[in-house]
Design an enzyme around this catalytic site. Sequence first.
Site, mmCIF file in Angstrom:
data_model
loop_
_atom_site.group_PDB
_atom_site.id
_atom_site.type_symbol
_atom_site.label_atom_id
_atom_site.label_comp_id
_atom_site.label_asym_id
_atom_site.label_seq_id
_atom_site.Cartn_x
_atom_site.Cartn_y
_atom_site.Cartn_z
ATOM 1 N N ASN A 144 15.952 -11.395 -10.216
ATOM 2 C CA ASN A 144 15.342 -10.097 -9.906
ATOM 3 C C ASN A 144 15.620 -9.118 -11.039
ATOM 4 O O ASN A 144 14.805 -8.267 -11.365
ATOM 5 C CB ASN A 144 15.905 -9.542 -8.595
ATOM 6 C CG ASN A 144 15.509 -8.104 -8.365
ATOM 7 O OD1 ASN A 144 14.339 -7.795 -8.180
ATOM 8 N ND2 ASN A 144 16.493 -7.202 -8.443
ATOM 9 N N ASP A 211 15.841 -4.182 -13.390
ATOM 10 C CA ASP A 211 14.879 -5.059 -12.706
ATOM 11 C C ASP A 211 13.868 -5.631 -13.689
ATOM 12 O O ASP A 211 13.273 -4.894 -14.478
ATOM 13 C CB ASP A 211 14.136 -4.287 -11.619
ATOM 14 C CG ASP A 211 14.976 -4.137 -10.368
ATOM 15 O OD1 ASP A 211 16.067 -3.528 -10.457
ATOM 16 O OD2 ASP A 211 14.560 -4.643 -9.310
ATOM 17 N N ASP A 241 18.589 -15.362 -5.691
ATOM 18 C CA ASP A 241 19.172 -14.064 -5.357
ATOM 19 C C ASP A 241 18.079 -13.006 -5.151
ATOM 20 O O ASP A 241 17.071 -13.002 -5.866
ATOM 21 C CB ASP A 241 20.085 -13.649 -6.527
ATOM 22 C CG ASP A 241 20.855 -12.366 -6.256
ATOM 23 O OD1 ASP A 241 21.582 -12.320 -5.254
ATOM 24 O OD2 ASP A 241 20.735 -11.421 -7.066
ATOM 25 N N HIS A 245 13.250 -8.467 -3.535
ATOM 26 C CA HIS A 245 13.211 -7.317 -4.445
ATOM 27 C C HIS A 245 12.456 -7.554 -5.742
ATOM 28 O O HIS A 245 12.409 -6.676 -6.585
ATOM 29 C CB HIS A 245 14.650 -6.867 -4.752
ATOM 30 C CG HIS A 245 15.387 -6.441 -3.517
ATOM 31 N ND1 HIS A 245 15.163 -5.230 -2.905
ATOM 32 C CD2 HIS A 245 16.307 -7.078 -2.759
ATOM 33 C CE1 HIS A 245 15.932 -5.135 -1.829
ATOM 34 N NE2 HIS A 245 16.631 -6.244 -1.720
ATOM 35 N N GLU A 277 17.637 -15.798 -0.757
ATOM 36 C CA GLU A 277 18.265 -14.682 -0.055
ATOM 37 C C GLU A 277 17.211 -13.645 0.315
ATOM 38 O O GLU A 277 16.731 -12.915 -0.553
ATOM 39 C CB GLU A 277 19.334 -14.023 -0.947
ATOM 40 C CG GLU A 277 20.035 -12.869 -0.244
ATOM 41 C CD GLU A 277 20.780 -11.925 -1.191
ATOM 42 O OE1 GLU A 277 21.771 -11.332 -0.768
ATOM 43 O OE2 GLU A 277 20.351 -11.775 -2.361
#
Length: 539
Positions: A144, A211, A241, A245, A277
Amino acid sequence: MLKKQINPKKTVGKRLLSVLILLTMLAGMLAGCKADQDTMQHELNILDDNYRNFYEIFVASFYDSDGDGMGDLNGVTEKLDYIQDMGFTGIWLMPVMPAPSYHKYDTTDYRDIDEAYGTLEDFENLLRECHERGIYVVIDFVINHSSNQHPWFLEACDYLSNLPEGQEPDAQECPYVEYYHFSREQVNSSYAEIPGGGWYYEAVFYYTQPDLNWENEAVREEFDEITKFWVDLGVDGFRVDAAMHFNDSDTEENLEILNRLYTCGLSVNPDFYMVSEVWANESTVAKYYESLTPSMFNFDTCSAEGKLVRAAKGSSDATKLVHAMLDYQETFSAENPDYIDAPFLTNHDQVRVANNLQSNENDLKMACGLLMMMSGNPFVYYGEEIGMSSKGTKDENKRLPMLWSDTDKIGMTEKPEGADDGIESAFPAVDEQLEDPNSLLNYYKRALRLRNENPEIARGTITIVESLCEGDQAVITKTYDGSTIGIVYNTSDDTLELSLAGTELTDMELRGELTLNGERVTLAEDVLQMPPQSVCILK
Ligand code: CA
């Protein structure tokens, strides 16, 4: 006879290896297992597919092979006998790639191993040793965001801060300006200013974790190649992970990215596994199964208010738990028929289960027993099997050194920088618990063994035996590959007497049991008697 089912996709070499592993395990089983002598035991029936019992390892705090106080990959390799002996068939390594932070969720190089943990050669050795034991290796894939020290980010910042007044950035000159979300304005509070000033970048978690811009095809292509690099090396899967997002406002794009990663992994290894996740409620997790990737962590089962802990301590009953299990099955399979649930009690981001259960040994055993009867791939966070504690909500305090021994400090790591001093575990260390047949550790071992004897537990389709469910007593069946088992739960503090007459379980025999301290489950003339907080399997 050992029963062995082989996935037709597996290679002949892998088959031979798997048979050797099973023989080795059987030899080990015949040689020892003092703690299990009095309980009924069946042959292991470990199938070589993507259903696994996973052990989550924070490498820095696990085992130090060279005495510098830092856990390392060779330390994990040294402890594989322990991991295998416990009954785990997979490990999830928290990030191992180079990163400036202690937790390493901020990668600076996606194709290497952090030097504090060892080298790529050490990693390849660990892979080899795991595969010889039939253990899968899943690595944390932190995509991410990168580190703000990643060369992509540094180069982009350097370019932007040298950009003449009034000139727009040109990706032809510096492609990395499109690898992140840069802006002249601070778009919102998650934007941080670049070191030279004048520009901002999106960093949802922390300013050291910019990000990545997943809308950029070049970024996607980078990670295709990085995926191939690790899968080529022999990694069996990724733990992805922060999958929600990638694009905080576009779930469909996140699903697409997950699917792309998985497809890319499969192109190198047809048995590639992935667990993501998605830290959210059940319906959001279900939505992510639309990505057609194998596993999402089941956050509905975990932490203090999760279904497993609540049932273990008696604040919710067994009947509610089995209905939740049926609900997961229906909800997740509707999106991806090939889903593999990923239940767990806690992970590295959460208060340890020992704290959630006030270090009550019976409740901790019960929680383990309930987890190990769940469908899919259970994940156990290192130290959970010995009841290690955390303190407060500070992350460092959830990631303390594995307590191998109270007397022998060999291999013990130093605590993460920033962790509090003097956090005591309510339970003895590994060496002591190994010697005590009624320890929490040996309960975990028995529970994992039961799983490894009965493939139906992980893979079976659930039905609820409604006529036998009431409050803290619950009964289900699981059917896999033409074979049906019954699972009976008594989560109460009382002995349970239950007549199976006239139900699907009538003609079944007792196949295995999990009791707190060696008490026995009995079955005579269709009447089952179960001690407090126990589980049994009938077949
Ligand atoms: Ca070390």
